[in-house]
Design an enzyme around this catalytic site. Structure first.
Site, PDB file in Angstrom:
ATOM      1  N   TYR A  11       0.891  -1.086   0.050  1.00 45.50           N
ATOM      2  CA  TYR A  11      -0.090   0.057   0.004  1.00 45.50           C
ATOM      3  C   TYR A  11       0.814   1.289  -0.051  1.00 45.50           C
ATOM      4  CZ  TYR A  11      -3.346   3.560   2.131  1.00 45.50           C
ATOM      5  OH  TYR A  11      -4.038   4.560   2.381  1.00 45.50           O
ATOM      6  N   ILE A  52      13.112 -10.182   1.408  1.00 44.00           N
ATOM      7  CA  ILE A  52      14.334  -9.266   1.924  1.00 44.00           C
ATOM      8  C   ILE A  52      15.132 -10.180   2.572  1.00 44.00           C
ATOM      9  CG2 ILE A  52      13.086  -7.252   2.091  1.00 44.00           C
ATOM     10  CD1 ILE A  52      12.291  -7.861   5.213  1.00 44.00           C
ATOM     11  N   TYR A 140       3.679  -5.874  17.240  1.00 45.03           N
ATOM     12  CA  TYR A 140       4.008  -5.290  15.830  1.00 45.03           C
ATOM     13  C   TYR A 140       4.892  -4.016  16.361  1.00 45.03           C
ATOM     14  CZ  TYR A 140       3.146  -1.864  12.105  1.00 45.03           C
ATOM     15  OH  TYR A 140       3.179  -0.950  11.154  1.00 45.03           O
ATOM     16  N   ASN A 169      -2.142   7.140  11.160  1.00 44.42           N
ATOM     17  CA  ASN A 169      -2.941   6.394  10.473  1.00 44.42           C
ATOM     18  C   ASN A 169      -3.090   6.515   8.890  1.00 44.42           C
ATOM     19  OD1 ASN A 169      -3.844   6.367  13.354  1.00 44.42           O
ATOM     20  ND2 ASN A 169      -5.460   4.962  12.431  1.00 44.42           N
ATOM     21  N   ARG A 281     -12.281  -2.429  21.021  1.00 43.24           N
ATOM     22  CA  ARG A 281     -11.333  -3.300  20.531  1.00 43.24           C
ATOM     23  C   ARG A 281     -10.148  -3.310  21.540  1.00 43.24           C
ATOM     24  NH1 ARG A 281      -9.132  -2.641  14.432  1.00 43.24           N
ATOM     25  NH2 ARG A 281      -8.076  -0.940  15.730  1.00 43.24           N
TER      26      ARG A 281
HETATM   27  N1  UFG Z   1     -12.420   1.001  14.321  1.00 43.09           N
HETATM   28  C1  UFG Z   1     -13.597   0.741  14.541  1.00 43.09           C
HETATM   29  N2  UFG Z   1     -14.271  -0.224  13.867  1.00 43.09           N
HETATM   30  C2  UFG Z   1     -13.395  -0.785  12.810  1.00 43.09           C
HETATM   31  C3  UFG Z   1     -12.300  -0.547  12.575  1.00 43.09           C
HETATM   32  C4  UFG Z   1     -11.552   0.389  13.370  1.00 43.09           C
HETATM   33  O1  UFG Z   1     -14.329   1.570  15.205  1.00 43.09           O
HETATM   34  O2  UFG Z   1     -14.013  -1.871  12.165  1.00 43.09           O
HETATM   35  C5  UFG Z   1     -11.729   2.011  15.152  1.00 43.09           C
HETATM   36  C6  UFG Z   1     -10.571   1.416  16.029  1.00 43.09           C
HETATM   37  O3  UFG Z   1     -11.146   0.923  17.113  1.00 43.09           O
HETATM   38  C7  UFG Z   1      -9.447   2.893  16.222  1.00 43.09           C
HETATM   39  C8  UFG Z   1      -9.974   3.406  14.699  1.00 43.09           C
HETATM   40  O4  UFG Z   1     -11.059   2.894  14.364  1.00 43.09           O
HETATM   41  O5  UFG Z   1     -10.033   3.688  17.370  1.00 43.09           O
HETATM   42  C9  UFG Z   1      -8.685   3.448  13.877  1.00 43.09           C
HETATM   43  O6  UFG Z   1      -8.571   1.936  13.628  1.00 43.09           O
HETATM   44  P1  UFG Z   1      -7.677   1.362  12.683  1.00 43.09           P
HETATM   45  O7  UFG Z   1      -7.520  -0.128  12.565  1.00 43.09           O
HETATM   46  O8  UFG Z   1      -7.913   1.871  11.071  1.00 43.09           O
HETATM   47  O9  UFG Z   1      -6.114   1.937  12.989  1.00 43.09           O
HETATM   48  P2  UFG Z   1      -5.428   1.784  14.184  1.00 43.09           P
HETATM   49  O10 UFG Z   1      -5.519   3.264  14.802  1.00 43.09           O
HETATM   50  O11 UFG Z   1      -5.638   0.744  15.124  1.00 43.09           O
HETATM   51  O12 UFG Z   1      -3.870   1.326  13.633  1.00 43.09           O
HETATM   52  C10 UFG Z   1      -3.140   2.122  13.034  1.00 43.09           C
HETATM   53  C11 UFG Z   1      -2.348   1.593  12.175  1.00 43.09           C
HETATM   54  C12 UFG Z   1      -1.245   0.317  12.737  1.00 43.09           C
HETATM   55  C13 UFG Z   1      -0.419   1.209  13.557  1.00 43.09           C
HETATM   56  C14 UFG Z   1      -1.252   2.128  14.633  1.00 43.09           C
HETATM   57  C15 UFG Z   1      -0.773   2.698  15.610  1.00 43.09           C
HETATM   58  O13 UFG Z   1      -3.176   1.045  11.151  1.00 43.09           O
HETATM   59  O14 UFG Z   1      -0.411  -0.161  11.816  1.00 43.09           O
HETATM   60  O15 UFG Z   1      -2.230   2.671  13.968  1.00 43.09           O
HETATM   61  O16 UFG Z   1      -1.095   2.811  16.865  1.00 43.09           O
HETATM   62  F1  UFG Z   1       0.173   0.300  14.345  1.00 43.09           F
END
Ligand code: UFG
Length: 333
Positions: A11, A52, A140, A169, A281
């Site tokens: 990506y 890699i 991770y 993000n 989550r």
């Molecule tokens: N969320 C929902 N519903 C969903 C998916 C996500 O409510 O179906 C919420 C999550 O709880 C979170 C927010 O949306 O509050 C963002 O979630 P993401 O999974 O899109 O992203 P994250 O913030 O969990 O993770 C991102 C990156 C990771 C990295 C992390 C750093 O994707 O690779 O930030 O904290 F590790």
């Protein structure tokens, strides 16, 4: 000037390949295609299908007279890392070590590394600065922090230089609509919201409404993938010109709640996206917002695509035109 892009079919890697081309570099892609997409690679780009960790990487680096490495290849799902840590230690830590060591052997001295806000864990201050405590709460994030430390040791001992970019993000898609986010399984909020808009999913589930935030849902700092890509090019130029090793956050500095993302997606798509409110989550911090002042000061980075409506609009264009990601385009009959 030739730059090796590990994970160049992923990506963020695939968007950076385009930014490199625009800046006049020649990207050479190294990808084992375990998670990357051949369809994301522009025509005419030299692409090597290799892991890699392969000892052959030394020869590749020498044969193509590589000036610097941009290292994206990694497993990147927080949840998966907590269920299957071994592939994260193997692929991210061991794989990166082998790549860094191959670069040393081949005399390639510059590394731009794809790191993450997950190295901070639960933040002690917001906005988060690069000097904030590093206490990852998942495997991770820990693997990325170990790689940063490895790069730092190689830098001080061998004199190589690196820039580690801690993304918040990553979201959005190239404004051409030709490439975008296609993960299996998809776990990220914006693509899931848009899949709910398209009817590919029955609804979007909001994970928790009782956080200590104004509307009770988690706040994140969304940054357009094209702005991320641009930062990698600036970082490589900086290293080539003799800049010292640095670590930078990459975020927009603006926080949006899950509810705000869904509302903006409703406006952008014109679709009344069905929403279900669910439990928290595990492991989600309530608020993550970056301070990105350092990269603006040192590299002159200026994110120009990261208005939330543009991030979601560009992602929507990609999703609409590629309802099944790279696997099955709408225009193929
Ligand atoms: N969320 C929902 N519903 C969903 C998916 C996500 O409510 O179906 C919420 C999550 O709880 C979170 C927010 O949306 O509050 C963002 O979630 P993401 O999974 O899109 O992203 P994250 O913030 O969990 O993770 C991102 C990156 C990771 C990295 C992390 C750093 O994707 O690779 O930030 O904290 F590790």
């Amino acid at each position: 000037m030739n730059i090796l892009v590990s994970g160049g079919a992923g990506y963020i890697g695939s968007h950076t390949v385009r930014a490199l081309l625009k800046a006049g570099f020649t990207p050479i892609i190294l990808d084992n295609f375990s998670r990357g997409h051949r369809e994301s690679i522009p025509d005419g780009i030299t692409t090597i299908e290799m892991d890699i960790a392969s000892p052959e990487v030394v020869n590749i680096l020498q044969r193509y007279n590589i000036k610097g490495v941009m290292h994206f290849a990694a497993h990147s799902q927080v949840g998966e890392s907590m269920m299957n840590p071994s592939i994260y230690y193997e692929n991210n830590v061991v794989g990166s070590y082998k790549l860094i060591e191959s670069a040393r052997k081949a005399g390639v001295n510059h590394f731009v590394f794809s790191s993450t806000a997950a190295v901070y864990g639960e933040p002690k201050e917001v906005p988060i600065k690069e000097t904030s405590p590093l206490t990852p709460t998942n495997v991770y994030g820990r693997t990325k922090l170990i790689i940063e430390e490895m790069l730092s040791d190689y830098s001080s001992i061998y004199g190589s230089t690196y820039v580690a970019l801690r993304y918040f993000n990553a979201a959005g898609a190239d404004e051409s609509g030709l490439i975008g986010e296609d993960h299996t399984p998809e776990t990220h909020l914006i693509p899931l919201v848009l899949e709910a808009a398209m009817g590919k999913r029955p609804h979007i589930t909001v994970f928790g409404t009782d956080y200590n935030t104004p509307d009770g849902t988690c706040i994140r700092d969304y940054i357009h993938v094209s702005d991320l890509a641009e930062a990698h090019v600036l970082a490589m130029n900086y290293l080539i010109k003799g800049g010292e090793s640095r670590v930078f956050n990459l975020g927009s500095g603006n926080g949006f709640s899950v509810k705000e993302i869904i509302e903006t997606a409703k406006t952008v798509t014109g679709i009344d996206i069905p929403v279900v409110y669910g439990e928290r989550r595990a492991g989600d911090p309530s608020t993550l917002i970056a301070s990105s002042e350092a990269i603006k000061d040192v590299l002159g980075w200026n994110p120009t695509h990261s208005e939330l409506s543009q991030i979601i609009g560009d992602a929507w264009k990609w999703h609409e035109e590629h309802p099944n990601g790279f696997g099955n385009k709408k225009d193929i009959h």
